[in-house]
Design a protein around this motif. Structure first.
Motif, PDB file in Angstrom:
ATOM      1  N   LEU A 125       0.862  -1.185   0.000  1.00 41.13           N
ATOM      2  CA  LEU A 125       0.000   0.000   0.000  1.00 41.13           C
ATOM      3  C   LEU A 125       0.895   1.230   0.000  1.00 41.13           C
ATOM      4  O   LEU A 125       1.742   1.388   0.873  1.00 41.13           O
ATOM      5  CB  LEU A 125      -0.924   0.000   1.228  1.00 41.13           C
ATOM      6  N   TYR A 151      -0.949  -1.049  -4.422  1.00 45.12           N
ATOM      7  CA  TYR A 151      -2.177  -0.257  -4.312  1.00 45.12           C
ATOM      8  C   TYR A 151      -1.782   1.151  -3.918  1.00 45.12           C
ATOM      9  O   TYR A 151      -0.951   1.335  -3.026  1.00 45.12           O
ATOM     10  CB  TYR A 151      -3.098  -0.842  -3.233  1.00 45.12           C
ATOM     11  N   PRO A 170      -2.074  -4.797   3.968  1.00 48.37           N
ATOM     12  CA  PRO A 170      -0.881  -4.933   3.125  1.00 48.37           C
ATOM     13  C   PRO A 170       0.280  -5.546   3.917  1.00 48.37           C
ATOM     14  O   PRO A 170       0.272  -5.520   5.153  1.00 48.37           O
ATOM     15  CB  PRO A 170      -0.563  -3.490   2.737  1.00 48.37           C
TER      16      PRO A 170
END
Ligand code: TYD
Ligand code: MG
Length: 464
Positions: A125, A151, A170
């Motif tokens: 992330l 992401y 994550p």
């Protein structure tokens, strides 16, 4: 209405006072104090408890010999240079601060790392707190980091970031940058010491709670009006500095603090069109311009950076000064160290530079902090002043004492091995008292000249 209480906080070091001060008594900086609102303790407490972070109702203690520590789970960054600085990769669940000047390449380094970690099938992330997701996407395209495991989210509010972490779970988290993140529970402005400190504290707890390996990026600013990462150093597991000269492409990653490995390791990179490229043998790069060079004022020294030995060129330039006070400029070595070396040269060798400017430059943008470079610096100054040269296949090592004596340096063997590997066949070194070490050094193949005084070193280095 109740009066709002405030305090003044130094934005460089975090020193707190009740009233404004022009100069910080702790770090000595000027104009760094900013007024921040003091929060009611009960208010913070109630808000914190609603977040349910680290709130352990039951007490638990374990005998120290039964505590299980697992620092063996390491996540490799996919770059040897980076892993070495980390002591073998990121420790799972650790929090690492990557600090550096704006524009040096921190986001690039971390995005490349994210790409490598994503290829190990791990979820990442990336919190874009200062750039838009499209800016990060453009960088990712340039770095070929368009992975489905990365992401991105554009978010500045810490409470929202935490929700996203809880949702996505994550394995690797990047916060770019900590100066742009704020917690809604803290009244002071984004980027202030209180905000940065509290956000890092919470992220540290989150990293441990969710076992998510976290990297937070922090800008270092010279002015101190935005909080520097200095105040965070004691909180985080690992502090890395990313350094480099503005107009050069060489970048150095330096470990400042590491709870899981050795510090003072360095990784060397080159900033290119396709991102950061690792330089596995930096000495070759730093010495490449030196080929066939036979000008005065240049010597080569071998310095230890963590476990690795780097060969660096030291250049000196001396010349008569047009100023009433001669200039002394030291780039790559400490200024006071240069003054000391010049004083020894004057007193012990009779080299008078009181009417000359002296400039020192260490090639490659590396700062040498150890005194082993003294002899190299002294000889560079001397050859520049006398317009002579040192044989270009010679490396010079030794600390210079105030009496002009040459003192021993650590790990001479490793330094000489590296020098020999790079084609240096002669070394001017301090006297070696240990017999076994001497035998080992003699086996390397490099010809050694042991010296005990600066005057001997001059005779040998310049005549040979
Ligand atoms: P960046 O990672 O944005 O720096 P920071 O996050 O430390 O502020 O990098 C900034 C510089 O790097 C920018 O001037 C452009 C340069 N760069 C390259 O030379 N090659 C590249 O592949 C990338 C992505 C950036
Ligand atoms: Mg950036």
């Amino acid at each position: 209405m109740a009066k709002v209480k405030s305090k003044w906080v130094c934005q460089n070091c975090g020193y707190e006072t009740a009233s404004y001060l022009g100069k910080c008594p702790d770090c000595g900086r000027f104009s760094t104090f900013v007024e921040e609102i003091i929060q009611e303790k009960s208010e913070v407490k109630s808000k914190n408890s609603s977040m349910n972070i680290g709130s352990t109702e039951t007490f638990s203690y374990t005998k120290i010999n039964e505590v299980k520590v697992d620092t063996s789970i390491r996540i490799t960054s996919g770059m040897e240079e980076f892993d070495r600085v980390l002591g073998g990769g990121f420790v799972e669940g650790s929090l690492c601060l990557l600090a550096g000047d704006p524009g040096i390449g921190k986001s690039t380094l971390i995005l490349q790392t994210a790409k490598n970690i994503a290829s190990q099938n791990k979820k990442i992330l990336y919190i874009c707190a200062e750039e838009s997701t499209s800016q990060v996407k453009l960088r990712a395209e340039r770095l070929n980091a368009n992975s489905e495991n990365i992401y991105v989210t554009q978010q500045n509010c810490l409470e929202e970031i935490i929700k996203q972490i809880e949702n996505l779970k994550p394995e690797f988290l990047v916060v770019d940058s900590i100066q742009s993140v704020f917690s809604a529970q803290i009244l002071s402005s984004t980027g202030s010491v209180s905000q940065i400190r509290e956000c890092t504290n919470i992220l540290m707890r989150i990293a441990k709670q969710f076992n998510v390996t976290t990297v937070i990026i922090g800008h270092v600013t010279k002015e101190g009006n935005i909080a520097g990462p200095k105040v965070l150093e004691h909180m985080v597991d690992c502090v890395l500095n990313f350094e480099g000269e503005k107009y050069k492409t060489t970048r150095i990653l330096r470990g400042i603090k590491n709870r899981f490995g050795a510090v003072s390791e360095v990784g060397v990179f080159n900033m290119e069109d396709i991102g950061l490229v690792e330089i596995k043998n930096p000495s070759e790069l730093f010495l490449s311009d030196r080929e066939n060079l036979t000008t005065s004022g240049s010597t080569v020294i071998a310095t230890l950076e963590g476990t690795r030995c780097l060969l660096l060129e030291v250049q000196a330039l001396t010349g008569s000064t047009p100023y009433p006070n001669p200039r002394r400029v030291a780039r790559g070595i400490e200024y006071d160290r240069l003054l000391q070396i010049l004083a020894v040269l004057e007193k012990r060798v009779g080299l008078n530079l009181s009417k000359s400017d002296v400039y020192i430059n260490v090639i490659g943008g590396i700062d040498i902090v150890e005194p082993a470079a003294d002899l190299g610096v002294a000889l560079a100054v001397l050859t520049s002043a006398r317009d002579t040269v040192i044989n270009k296949d010679t490396v010079c090592l030794g600390e210079i004492g105030l009496n002009g004596e040459i003192r021993s340096v650590d790990n001479l063997e490793a330094r000489l091995k590296e020098a020999y590997k790079l084609g240096f066949i002669r070394a001017v070194v301090p006297k070696i008292n240990n017999k076994t070490i001497k035998e080992r050094i003699l086996k390397i193949g490099i010809q050694i000249f042991e010296v005990s005084k600066i005057s001997d070193a001059i005779k040998i280095a310049i005549l040979n």
